[in-house]
Design a protein around this motif. Structure first.
Motif, mmCIF file in Angstrom:
data_model
loop_
_atom_site.group_PDB
_atom_site.id
_atom_site.type_symbol
_atom_site.label_atom_id
_atom_site.label_comp_id
_atom_site.label_asym_id
_atom_site.label_seq_id
_atom_site.Cartn_x
_atom_site.Cartn_y
_atom_site.Cartn_z
ATOM 1 N N ALA A 66 13.296 6.812 -18.805
ATOM 2 C CA ALA A 66 13.859 8.014 -18.197
ATOM 3 C C ALA A 66 13.909 9.148 -19.209
ATOM 4 O O ALA A 66 14.233 8.936 -20.382
ATOM 5 C CB ALA A 66 15.254 7.736 -17.658
ATOM 6 N N SER A 82 21.603 7.928 -16.769
ATOM 7 C CA SER A 82 21.277 9.035 -15.867
ATOM 8 C C SER A 82 19.983 9.694 -16.311
ATOM 9 O O SER A 82 19.780 9.967 -17.491
ATOM 10 C CB SER A 82 22.405 10.068 -15.840
ATOM 11 N N PRO A 84 16.128 11.892 -14.507
ATOM 12 C CA PRO A 84 15.661 12.864 -13.523
ATOM 13 C C PRO A 84 15.420 12.286 -12.135
ATOM 14 O O PRO A 84 15.055 13.019 -11.227
ATOM 15 C CB PRO A 84 14.351 13.369 -14.139
ATOM 16 N N ARG A 85 15.614 11.001 -11.967
ATOM 17 C CA ARG A 85 15.401 10.381 -10.660
ATOM 18 C C ARG A 85 16.616 9.595 -10.211
ATOM 19 O O ARG A 85 16.503 8.604 -9.505
ATOM 20 C CB ARG A 85 14.160 9.467 -10.699
ATOM 21 N N GLY A 86 17.792 10.046 -10.605
ATOM 22 C CA GLY A 86 19.013 9.345 -10.250
ATOM 23 C C GLY A 86 19.555 8.562 -11.433
ATOM 24 O O GLY A 86 19.327 8.910 -12.590
ATOM 25 N N GLU A 88 19.726 4.880 -13.299
ATOM 26 C CA GLU A 88 19.223 3.524 -13.445
ATOM 27 C C GLU A 88 20.371 2.604 -13.871
ATOM 28 O O GLU A 88 21.189 2.986 -14.714
ATOM 29 C CB GLU A 88 18.133 3.450 -14.523
ATOM 30 N N THR A 103 17.806 1.769 -9.036
ATOM 31 C CA THR A 103 18.141 3.183 -9.241
ATOM 32 C C THR A 103 19.031 3.650 -8.105
ATOM 33 O O THR A 103 18.735 3.422 -6.938
ATOM 34 C CB THR A 103 16.872 4.048 -9.301
ATOM 35 N N SER A 107 17.338 11.748 -5.494
ATOM 36 C CA SER A 107 16.165 11.811 -6.369
ATOM 37 C C SER A 107 16.255 12.916 -7.409
ATOM 38 O O SER A 107 15.439 12.966 -8.323
ATOM 39 C CB SER A 107 14.894 12.012 -5.532
ATOM 40 N N ASP A 108 17.238 13.810 -7.290
ATOM 41 C CA ASP A 108 17.372 14.839 -8.317
ATOM 42 C C ASP A 108 18.224 14.295 -9.458
ATOM 43 O O ASP A 108 18.728 13.171 -9.417
ATOM 44 C CB ASP A 108 17.967 16.133 -7.743
ATOM 45 N N ILE A 109 18.373 15.078 -10.496
ATOM 46 C CA ILE A 109 19.051 14.614 -11.702
ATOM 47 C C ILE A 109 20.519 14.329 -11.421
ATOM 48 O O ILE A 109 21.203 15.120 -10.786
ATOM 49 C CB ILE A 109 18.928 15.655 -12.819
ATOM 50 N N ASP A 129 25.586 15.142 -8.751
ATOM 51 C CA ASP A 129 24.353 15.901 -8.952
ATOM 52 C C ASP A 129 24.698 17.367 -9.180
ATOM 53 O O ASP A 129 25.871 17.750 -9.242
ATOM 54 C CB ASP A 129 23.395 15.725 -7.767
#
Length: 215
Positions: A66, A82, A84-86, A88, A103, A107-109, A129
């Motif tokens: 990430a 944290s 850029p795709r949620g 993990e 995840t 889908s945003d940061i 977010d």
């Protein structure tokens, strides 16, 4: 312990796994660095460990690919990162082979996130977010297997947008989530929030509204 260049970690989480203490550091770039702090405590003089090599046996590995990792958190054997795709979630019960379990989040940061466990050991994740929406998830699946398509137990809007930090704490047996806005001046209205998350499906805000005057 770090590299030959000055390194500033923006977030650090520590945990005891299989009798040893480990630290997980995010420097705002790619992934999270894992260190064996039990090993570090054996040195009587400084030893430089340079990523990606390990001269001292303290730096162990990177976890996750990430990018722009802002916060790292965890509870028990679970580590949350944290990106850029949620968010993990990794199971690190075997420190030599961390395992990505899933995840969470949109889908945003995820600009801020934190994990905690209730009195029964059930793990939860709170992530926010840039639109100011806090989502709370039951992360039990990460303890037993893989996670996919997990819906939040609850969603709460802070009615603010921007950069946030999130932390979890307890007062006795009562878990709390704190949210604060980061690096902004001249905020009109509320800039921090405190939620009682004893019932993760119905977070209860207990922070009074406070504003910061412009000027």
């Amino acid at each position: 312990y770090g590299s030959t260049l000055p390194r500033e970690f923006v977030s650090v989480y520590a945990a005891k796994l299989a009798g040893r203490t480990y630290a997980f550091g995010a420097d705002g770039s790619e992934g999270v660095r894992m260190y064996d702090m039990t090993k570090a405590a054996t040195f009587t003089s400084p030893c430089l460990d340079e990523s990606p090599a390990s001269n001292c046996g303290v730096f162990l590995r990177r976890i996750s690919n990430a990018t722009f990792v802002r916060e790292v958190s965890g509870t028990g054997n679970l580590l949350s990162i944290s990106g850029p795709r949620g968010v993990e979630i990794w199971n690190v019960s075997n420190p030599s082979a961390p395992d990505l379990r899933g995840t969470f989040g949109p889908s945003d940061i995820a600009y801020g996130q934190a994990m905690w466990s209730d009195g029964n050991g059930t793990p939860y994740l709170g992530a926010i977010d840039n639109t100011g929406i806090l989502r709370i998830y039951n992360a039990s699946c990460a303890s037993t297997g893989s996670c996919s398509g997990i819906a939040p137990l609850s969603s709460v809007s802070t009615t603010s947008t921007g950069y946030f930090t999130v932390s979890a704490s307890k007062s006795g047996a009562t878990p709390f989530i704190y949210i604060g806005m980061v690096g902004l001046c001249g905020i009109d209205g509320q800039a921090e929030w405190l939620f009682d998350v004893s019932d993760p499906s119905a977070p209860r805000e207990i922070a009074p509204v406070r504003g910061i005057a412009n000027g």
